[in-house]
Design a protein around this motif. Structure first.
Motif, mmCIF file in Angstrom:
data_model
loop_
_atom_site.group_PDB
_atom_site.id
_atom_site.type_symbol
_atom_site.label_atom_id
_atom_site.label_comp_id
_atom_site.label_asym_id
_atom_site.label_seq_id
_atom_site.Cartn_x
_atom_site.Cartn_y
_atom_site.Cartn_z
ATOM 1 N N UNK B 116 0.844 -1.190 0.000
ATOM 2 C CA UNK B 116 0.000 0.000 0.000
ATOM 3 C C UNK B 116 0.883 1.244 0.000
ATOM 4 N N UNK B 117 0.972 1.919 -1.144
ATOM 5 C CA UNK B 117 1.811 3.111 -1.209
ATOM 6 C C UNK B 117 1.361 4.181 -0.222
ATOM 7 N N UNK B 118 0.065 4.240 0.022
ATOM 8 C CA UNK B 118 -0.462 5.350 0.829
ATOM 9 C C UNK B 118 -0.181 5.192 2.318
ATOM 10 N N UNK B 119 0.176 3.979 2.766
ATOM 11 C CA UNK B 119 0.744 3.805 4.101
ATOM 12 C C UNK B 119 -0.186 3.890 5.294
ATOM 13 N N UNK B 120 -1.457 4.143 5.092
ATOM 14 C CA UNK B 120 -2.361 4.174 6.256
ATOM 15 C C UNK B 120 -3.786 3.826 5.810
ATOM 16 N N UNK B 121 -4.468 3.119 6.692
ATOM 17 C CA UNK B 121 -5.863 2.730 6.473
ATOM 18 C C UNK B 121 -6.661 3.069 7.718
ATOM 19 N N UNK B 122 -7.955 3.286 7.546
ATOM 20 C CA UNK B 122 -8.857 3.430 8.686
ATOM 21 C C UNK B 122 -10.092 2.600 8.394
ATOM 22 N N UNK B 123 -10.639 1.982 9.439
ATOM 23 C CA UNK B 123 -11.850 1.164 9.269
ATOM 24 C C UNK B 123 -12.973 1.727 10.107
ATOM 25 N N UNK B 124 -14.162 1.774 9.512
ATOM 26 C CA UNK B 124 -15.365 2.192 10.243
ATOM 27 C C UNK B 124 -16.457 1.168 9.972
#
Lengths: 288, 288
Positions: B116-124
């Motif tokens: 993942x190039x973007x380096x961050x995920x969030x889950x809801x």
């Protein structure tokens, strides 16, 4: 189905050549298509080496567009089913003797480096590029790109230009290759049909536009811009668009006759560059 | 740099939890994100199993938009650098105690199934969906999709809706999940911000639009259509767009008040569906 029986029904101008070895040198124009370092299509490769200077069409639809364009295919590479789908196009006498390299999907995947859902490719040599003066001749509406280095955005701009009455695309500094496979595919083949030219003196070549009677319209949401609708009425209009994010450089905008904006809501996100261009083209074709 | 020193500078509401094992059950919400069969985010998986019913934000920008939206993240997963880039957002008191699972890029890649190039995920968790009546309340311009099953097109439509003053998106039959990760990313997070609702009775729910005073405008290049500019003046307008290729179904168009076309040149290619929608939105915001 017996391939020999199927071939008896096939009346094409191309020469069908069966390929069973992915390493066959005859399909070198289609090898390692997604390799940054070894791509055959570019004139100068990423590693500085000399490429083959090709343009590659992908899929039945884009291959048909290539056959109808100024880019003359010198080789095809595809599965049997796609060759039959293209039978009418491949019967064109101008393709007499051009090889159609026929292979299984597996052999194709090994040669080109990935599995190609579209099942057929065509390769043409790149002809000499048009000059800006040539593509401006007779044009009424053109689009000029600066810093647009995304192949999909360039492809979409060609498609939108073709659909909405734009006569030519001009590439300023910092733009990606308009003849790269992905760009040609996203353009629905219109990258092969809409005239384009690259600037060798940027932004100095904007003077050429003025010399040809074009009003230059910088698309920008920034200060000093008028509503787009107020900027499309000249006899000849050139829309300038910049990359998403940075937009046009100030040096370029200062050379333009007018700055125009699209009315926007909800925060500062601009539209995708190809979408913003489409809106400008629409305003021009509707009311220019 | 000593991570402990860096953390001392970090004043966030979230609880930082270091993850070193890609199989750690605490990051199960982020596992196998690109797997058709095992994706955790969907409510019902492709194999018929029960998913976790999540929406996943990807990258700093979209994560910021999620924090500002009605979708409340219950977990983050990212590299140290992205956590620091999000420090101001992660200091929001509403996130007190929410875990930020911090990992190396390598551990993240193994967990989620790709780099993942973007380096961050969030889950809801997905909240209850709005009804069509709810999203029409107070709206002046809406867009209605039929058969649009491409996540990138849906994402672009959300982005264009947000930029060009459209109040809500309504999904008719045959549309893809508007909360899928790729859709949310392409929308620049606007899929989390622009109200949307799904039709449970299609095309019967078009009557709801009429009951709310909307003029329904079917976007089609086909016979019987008027120029777009003639179709955007009503007090409340709903634009209907169909998938590229087939377009809207005849049954749906017959229930609409008017058919409208975009002036097109050079053959029969229509514009990309998101681009056509943007042109309609522009016409509405400029002259509606």
């Amino acid at each position: 189905m017996n391939p020999t029986d199927a071939d008896q029904d096939l009346d094409v101008a191309v020469s069908v050549v069966d390929i069973t070895d992915p390493a066959d040198p005859r399909v070198a124009d289609f090898r390692d298509l997604s390799s940054v370092d070894r791509r055959p299509d570019v004139a100068v490769r990423a590693d500085g080496g000399v490429g083959r200077g090709l343009v590659i069409a992908e899929g039945v639809f884009v291959t048909q567009r290539m056959i109808a364009s100024r880019f003359t295919p010198h080789a095809f590479f595809g599965v049997n089913r796609r060759m039959h789908e293209l039978a009418v196009d491949l019967a064109n006498p101008s393709l007499a003797g051009v090889p159609f390299y026929r292979a299984s999907a597996e052999v194709m995947a090994e040669t080109i480096g990935f599995h190609l859902n579209r099942g057929v490719l065509a390769a043409a040599h790149r002809p000499a590029e048009s000059t800006i003066a040539e593509v401006l001749d007779g044009a009424r509406t053109v689009v000029v790109l600066e810093g647009v280095n995304d192949h999909e955005n360039i492809g979409s701009i060609f498609r939108n230009a073709a659909g909405l009455g734009v006569d030519a695309v001009i590439f300023g500094a910092g733009c990606a290759d308009p003849l790269y496979r992905r760009c040609v595919r996203v353009s629905m083949g219109h990258a092969l049909l809409v005239p384009f030219a690259k600037s060798a003196d940027w932004p100095g070549d904007l003077d050429l536009l003025r010399a040809h009677g074009f009003t230059t319209v910088a698309m920008t949401p920034g200060a000093g811009s008028v509503q787009l609708a107020e900027a499309v009425g000249a006899a000849k209009v050139a829309f300038l668009v910049g990359a998403e994010g940075p937009g046009l450089t100030e040096a370029t905008m200062q050379r333009c006759d007018v700055r125009a904006r699209i009315p926007m809501t909800r925060g500062t996100d601009s539209l995708n560059v190809a979408t913003a261009a489409a809106v400008a083209f629409y305003e021009r074709i509707s009311r220019g």
